[in-house]
Design a protein around this motif. Structure first.
Motif, short mmCIF file in Angstrom:
data_model
loop_
_atom_site.label_atom_id
_atom_site.label_comp_id
_atom_site.label_asym_id
_atom_site.label_seq_id
_atom_site.Cartn_x
_atom_site.Cartn_y
_atom_site.Cartn_z
N GLU A 234 13.68 60.23 121.22
CA GLU A 234 13.95 60.35 119.77
C GLU A 234 12.91 58.92 118.33
O GLU A 234 12.60 58.51 119.40
CB GLU A 234 15.33 59.53 118.77
CG GLU A 234 16.52 60.49 119.33
CD GLU A 234 18.26 60.52 119.20
OE1 GLU A 234 18.65 61.31 118.98
OE2 GLU A 234 18.08 59.42 119.47
N GLN A 235 13.00 59.71 117.58
CA GLN A 235 11.99 58.31 116.87
C GLN A 235 13.24 58.52 115.44
O GLN A 235 12.94 59.15 115.06
CB GLN A 235 10.83 59.09 116.62
CG GLN A 235 9.94 58.13 115.59
CD GLN A 235 8.60 58.68 115.20
OE1 GLN A 235 8.15 59.69 116.11
NE2 GLN A 235 7.73 57.35 114.71
N GLU A 236 13.20 56.93 115.11
CA GLU A 236 13.66 56.97 113.87
C GLU A 236 12.61 56.96 112.96
O GLU A 236 11.41 56.93 112.96
CB GLU A 236 14.20 55.37 113.70
CG GLU A 236 15.27 54.69 115.19
CD GLU A 236 16.24 53.71 114.63
OE1 GLU A 236 15.41 52.45 114.03
OE2 GLU A 236 16.91 53.64 115.43
N ALA A 237 13.34 57.67 111.76
CA ALA A 237 12.47 57.55 110.42
C ALA A 237 13.83 57.53 108.82
O ALA A 237 14.72 57.47 109.11
CB ALA A 237 12.41 59.09 110.85
N TYR A 238 13.24 57.85 108.00
CA TYR A 238 14.04 57.18 106.78
C TYR A 238 14.20 58.72 105.80
O TYR A 238 12.53 59.36 105.39
CB TYR A 238 13.69 56.05 105.82
CG TYR A 238 14.86 55.00 107.01
CD1 TYR A 238 15.42 54.24 106.75
CD2 TYR A 238 13.36 54.43 107.42
CE1 TYR A 238 15.48 52.70 107.42
CE2 TYR A 238 13.75 53.35 108.59
CZ TYR A 238 14.62 52.73 108.71
OH TYR A 238 15.36 51.64 109.74
N ALA A 239 15.05 58.89 105.59
CA ALA A 239 15.06 60.06 104.61
C ALA A 239 15.70 59.72 103.10
O ALA A 239 16.44 58.91 102.41
CB ALA A 239 16.58 61.14 104.97
N HIS A 240 14.60 60.52 102.41
CA HIS A 240 14.77 59.72 101.19
C HIS A 240 15.36 60.58 100.66
O HIS A 240 14.81 61.90 99.39
CB HIS A 240 14.04 60.06 99.78
CG HIS A 240 13.01 58.42 100.62
ND1 HIS A 240 12.64 57.32 99.76
CD2 HIS A 240 11.88 58.48 101.66
CE1 HIS A 240 12.08 56.03 100.33
NE2 HIS A 240 11.57 56.91 101.33
N ILE A 241 17.48 60.44 100.20
CA ILE A 241 17.81 61.79 100.13
C ILE A 241 18.85 61.49 98.25
O ILE A 241 20.26 62.17 98.41
CB ILE A 241 19.12 61.73 101.14
CG1 ILE A 241 19.98 61.20 101.81
CG2 ILE A 241 18.18 62.19 101.90
CD1 ILE A 241 20.91 61.67 102.00
N GLY A 242 18.60 60.40 97.63
CA GLY A 242 18.77 59.79 96.47
C GLY A 242 19.60 58.12 96.92
O GLY A 242 19.75 58.15 97.81
N GLY A 243 19.89 58.02 95.51
CA GLY A 243 21.04 56.30 95.80
C GLY A 243 19.37 55.62 96.06
O GLY A 243 18.48 56.28 95.87
N ARG A 244 19.77 54.52 95.49
CA ARG A 244 18.92 53.35 95.60
C ARG A 244 18.22 52.95 96.80
O ARG A 244 17.04 52.30 96.92
CB ARG A 244 19.30 51.99 95.76
CG ARG A 244 19.06 51.16 95.39
CD ARG A 244 19.81 49.46 95.63
NE ARG A 244 19.64 49.11 93.55
CZ ARG A 244 19.81 48.36 92.75
NH1 ARG A 244 21.05 47.53 93.65
NH2 ARG A 244 20.14 48.14 91.70
#
Length: 93
Positions: A31-41
């Protein structure tokens, strides 16, 4: 469009082993960590599953590739549980 961001600190493969059950052999997960921009701050931490030997995604902005979706038995659109692929997000000029 869903934006997924990989930061330089996350350009690495995390390996973990799941113990086998009912006589099945253990399973290794990449696995690799990433960040999803799904709304919110703030973006939400997520995990991208990688194939064995697949290099981690480079730092940058991505979106989900169309091959990562399926139509389920009820005609609804779903994100595949396994085999998801991301592609670089094209920056509009």
């Amino acid at each position: 469009m869903l934006k997924i961001e990989v930061f330089q600190d996350d350009v690495k493969t995390n390996v973990r082993t799941m113990p086998g059950k009912d006589g099945k052999p253990p399973r290794t997960i990449y696995e690799q960590e990433a960040y999803a921009h799904i709304g919110g701050r703030f973006p939400t931490l997520m995990k991208l599953q990688l194939e064995e030997g697949q290099p981690p995604y480079a730092a940058g902005e991505y979106t989900v590739h169309s091959s990562s979706f399926i139509v389920n038995n009820f005609g609804g659109l779903e994100l595949k549980r396994f085999g998801q692929v991301i592609e670089p997000l094209e920056i509009e000029a």
